[in-house]
Write a protein that holds these residues in place. Structure first.
Motif, PDB file in Angstrom:
ATOM      1  N   LYS A 144      -9.581 -18.364  -0.858  1.00  0.00           N
ATOM      2  CA  LYS A 144      -9.448 -19.247  -2.014  1.00  0.00           C
ATOM      3  C   LYS A 144      -8.789 -18.481  -3.165  1.00  0.00           C
ATOM      4  O   LYS A 144      -9.039 -17.303  -3.346  1.00  0.00           O
ATOM      5  N   GLY A 145      -7.951 -19.147  -3.912  1.00  0.00           N
ATOM      6  CA  GLY A 145      -7.376 -18.558  -5.107  1.00  0.00           C
ATOM      7  C   GLY A 145      -6.288 -17.548  -4.817  1.00  0.00           C
ATOM      8  O   GLY A 145      -5.670 -17.553  -3.758  1.00  0.00           O
ATOM      9  N   HIS A 146      -6.057 -16.666  -5.808  1.00  0.00           N
ATOM     10  CA  HIS A 146      -4.974 -15.684  -5.719  1.00  0.00           C
ATOM     11  C   HIS A 146      -5.505 -14.334  -5.247  1.00  0.00           C
ATOM     12  O   HIS A 146      -6.323 -13.720  -5.924  1.00  0.00           O
ATOM     13  N   HIS A 147      -4.971 -13.886  -4.113  1.00  0.00           N
ATOM     14  CA  HIS A 147      -5.384 -12.579  -3.577  1.00  0.00           C
ATOM     15  C   HIS A 147      -4.673 -11.454  -4.329  1.00  0.00           C
ATOM     16  O   HIS A 147      -3.474 -11.573  -4.602  1.00  0.00           O
ATOM     17  N   PRO A 148      -5.389 -10.348  -4.587  1.00  0.00           N
ATOM     18  CA  PRO A 148      -4.679  -9.195  -5.155  1.00  0.00           C
ATOM     19  C   PRO A 148      -3.774  -8.557  -4.091  1.00  0.00           C
ATOM     20  O   PRO A 148      -4.185  -8.430  -2.934  1.00  0.00           O
ATOM     21  N   VAL A 149      -2.558  -8.180  -4.474  1.00  0.00           N
ATOM     22  CA  VAL A 149      -1.652  -7.448  -3.580  1.00  0.00           C
ATOM     23  C   VAL A 149      -1.639  -6.005  -4.063  1.00  0.00           C
ATOM     24  O   VAL A 149      -1.412  -5.752  -5.256  1.00  0.00           O
ATOM     25  N   VAL A 150      -1.910  -5.062  -3.141  1.00  0.00           N
ATOM     26  CA  VAL A 150      -2.022  -3.655  -3.564  1.00  0.00           C
ATOM     27  C   VAL A 150      -0.989  -2.786  -2.866  1.00  0.00           C
ATOM     28  O   VAL A 150      -0.631  -3.037  -1.710  1.00  0.00           O
ATOM     29  N   ASP A 151      -0.483  -1.773  -3.574  1.00  0.00           N
ATOM     30  CA  ASP A 151       0.470  -0.842  -2.958  1.00  0.00           C
ATOM     31  C   ASP A 151      -0.289   0.267  -2.217  1.00  0.00           C
ATOM     32  O   ASP A 151      -1.525   0.230  -2.136  1.00  0.00           O
ATOM     33  N   ALA A 152       0.459   1.274  -1.711  1.00  0.00           N
ATOM     34  CA  ALA A 152      -0.159   2.309  -0.883  1.00  0.00           C
ATOM     35  C   ALA A 152      -1.227   3.094  -1.643  1.00  0.00           C
ATOM     36  O   ALA A 152      -2.185   3.607  -1.054  1.00  0.00           O
ATOM     37  N   GLU A 153      -1.094   3.171  -2.973  1.00  0.00           N
ATOM     38  CA  GLU A 153      -2.089   3.911  -3.776  1.00  0.00           C
ATOM     39  C   GLU A 153      -3.279   3.033  -4.157  1.00  0.00           C
ATOM     40  O   GLU A 153      -4.192   3.482  -4.840  1.00  0.00           O
ATOM     41  N   GLY A 154      -3.238   1.773  -3.788  1.00  0.00           N
ATOM     42  CA  GLY A 154      -4.341   0.870  -4.116  1.00  0.00           C
ATOM     43  C   GLY A 154      -4.172   0.179  -5.465  1.00  0.00           C
ATOM     44  O   GLY A 154      -5.067  -0.533  -5.922  1.00  0.00           O
ATOM     45  N   THR A 155      -3.029   0.377  -6.110  1.00  0.00           N
ATOM     46  CA  THR A 155      -2.779  -0.279  -7.401  1.00  0.00           C
ATOM     47  C   THR A 155      -2.397  -1.743  -7.171  1.00  0.00           C
ATOM     48  O   THR A 155      -1.596  -2.040  -6.274  1.00  0.00           O
ATOM     49  N   VAL A 156      -2.955  -2.629  -7.978  1.00  0.00           N
ATOM     50  CA  VAL A 156      -2.617  -4.051  -7.846  1.00  0.00           C
ATOM     51  C   VAL A 156      -1.208  -4.275  -8.407  1.00  0.00           C
ATOM     52  O   VAL A 156      -0.923  -3.923  -9.550  1.00  0.00           O
ATOM     53  N   VAL A 157      -0.323  -4.825  -7.555  1.00  0.00           N
ATOM     54  CA  VAL A 157       1.070  -5.025  -7.986  1.00  0.00           C
ATOM     55  C   VAL A 157       1.445  -6.505  -8.095  1.00  0.00           C
ATOM     56  O   VAL A 157       2.540  -6.856  -8.515  1.00  0.00           O
TER      57      VAL A 157
END
Ligand SMILES: Nc1ncnc2c1ncn2[C@@H]1O[C@H](COP(=O)(O)OP(=O)(O)OP(=O)(O)O)[C@@H](O)[C@H]1O
Ligand SMILES: [Mg+2]
Length: 339
Positions: free
Chosen positions: A313-326
């Motif tokens: 549900k809703g907007h999933h966080p997208v994370v880069d290789a370092e775990g930062t939300v992009v």
């Protein structure tokens, strides 16, 4: 992303290769953008027309185009086998036209190597003899060259067949010999001109997998030619599509699929399963804040995250290789790529 930061090792600067008498002077008379009629009038054939591109260190750069589009001619220009009619070809910053013959030979024997479509094995030499051959040409002693050749033979999965002759091998095995042979000199840049097109589709697929496995260990700079768009998409970090000697579009496979430059490119992309090629990063929304905690890796392909996104549900966080939300991804962003 990462590849964009790497320096280039090959650079084509407005390269032209025109076949026919007085091609060089006629081309300069014809001006910057001659049309087909002008070439025909002078009985010239334009193999490569004004190609500019850069290949970055460590990437697989695929040149794709239909038969006759100029792929082999371009590669011959890149490796110094063809003198250019106009333009400059730089390898590691050196202009090939400025090199002496001896330097060119050195370059071809040590820094670059090539795999051919028709395998081009020497029929009277064994697998071991064929693979060791480029080192023999370099004058390396028998023991040393055979030690290296044996390692390459093992690398391509042909251990145990060292003493076979080419006609005792299948097409796929023969091409593995070609691949092993081209790697014995440890080239910086590896050119492959339609290496798998003589193989049947299943073996071809195996060879592509094998090739990607090899590259994950070797991380060479690779220029790979194919007339098969699926093969290009599967192998390329970036790709260029050629038509009539020109480059129509250069980009990552997903760039071509998401924003084809014209109808010609769009026709190739139509049957590509988009959810297997596109990555989360290329379709995410970078401006919306995520509001659930099921994170998705930015570099994952859509098919790997589809289930999570569709049932979430809703907007999933997208994370880069370092775990930062992009960015964020909502199931409505995905829908059009799954049907
Ligand atoms: N030595 C040559 N002399 C004259 N014309 C040539 C020569 N080599 C290539 N050409 C022409 O240049 C054009 C491009 O040929 P090229 O071999 O580069 O195509 P290609 O994309 O590699 O095709 P294929 O997929 O069939 O290998 C063709 O029109 C071809 O006839
Ligand atoms: Mg060709």
């Amino acid at each position: 992303m990462e590849a964009q930061e790497k320096p280039s090792i090959l650079e084509c600067m407005d390269i032209w290769k025109v076949f026919g008498n007085n091609a060089q002077s006629l081309l300069s008379e014809l001006g910057p953008n001659p049309d087909d009629n002008a070439f025909a009038r002078h009985k010239l054939i334009a193999g490569v027309r004004g190609v500019s591109l850069k290949v970055r260190k460590g990437e697989i750069f695929v040149i794709m185009g239909l038969s006759g589009s100029g792929k082999s001619t371009l590669v011959r220009c890149m490796t110094g086998l063809h003198a250019l009619t106009a333009g400059h070809m730089l390898i590691d910053g050196l202009d090939l036209a400025q090199l002496s013959d001896a330097d060119l030979v050195h370059l071809r024997r040590r820094k670059i190597s090539m795999v051919f479509q028709d395998f081009a094995l020497l029929p009277h030499l064994t697998v071991l003899g064929n693979v060791a051959f480029p080192l023999r040409v370099q004058g390396i002693g028998r023991q040393a060259r055979e030690d290296t050749a044996l390692r390459m033979i093992e690398l391509v999965g042909l251990k145990g067949r060292e003493s076979y002759y080419p006609d005792e091998l299948s097409g796929g095995q023969q091409q593995r010999v070609g691949i092993a042979r081209s790697l014995t000199t440890q080239p910086d840049v590896w050119f492959l001109d339609e290496p798998f097109s003589a193989l049947d589709p299943l073996i071809r697929r195996d060879m592509q997998t094998e090739f990607l496995r090899l590259q994950s260990m070797l991380t060479k700079t690779i220029v790979f030619i194919t007339h098969d768009f699926d093969e290009a998409v599967r192998l390329a970090d970036r790709m260029a599509v050629m038509k009539d000697g020109r480059i129509v579009q250069i980009g990552r496979p997903e760039d071509l699929i998401l924003s084809p430059a014209d109808e010609y490119i769009e026709n190739f992309t139509r049957n590509i399963p988009k959810n297997k090629v596109l990555r989360v990063r290329s379709i995410m929304d970078a401006r919306t804040a995520p509001n659930n905690d099921v994170a998705l890796p930015a570099e994952a392909c859509l098919c790997d995250v589809a289930e999570r996104v569709i049932t979430g549900k809703g907007h999933h966080p997208v994370v880069d290789a370092e775990g930062t939300v992009v960015g964020a991804l909502h199931r409505s962003d995905l829908a059009q790529y799954l049907v």
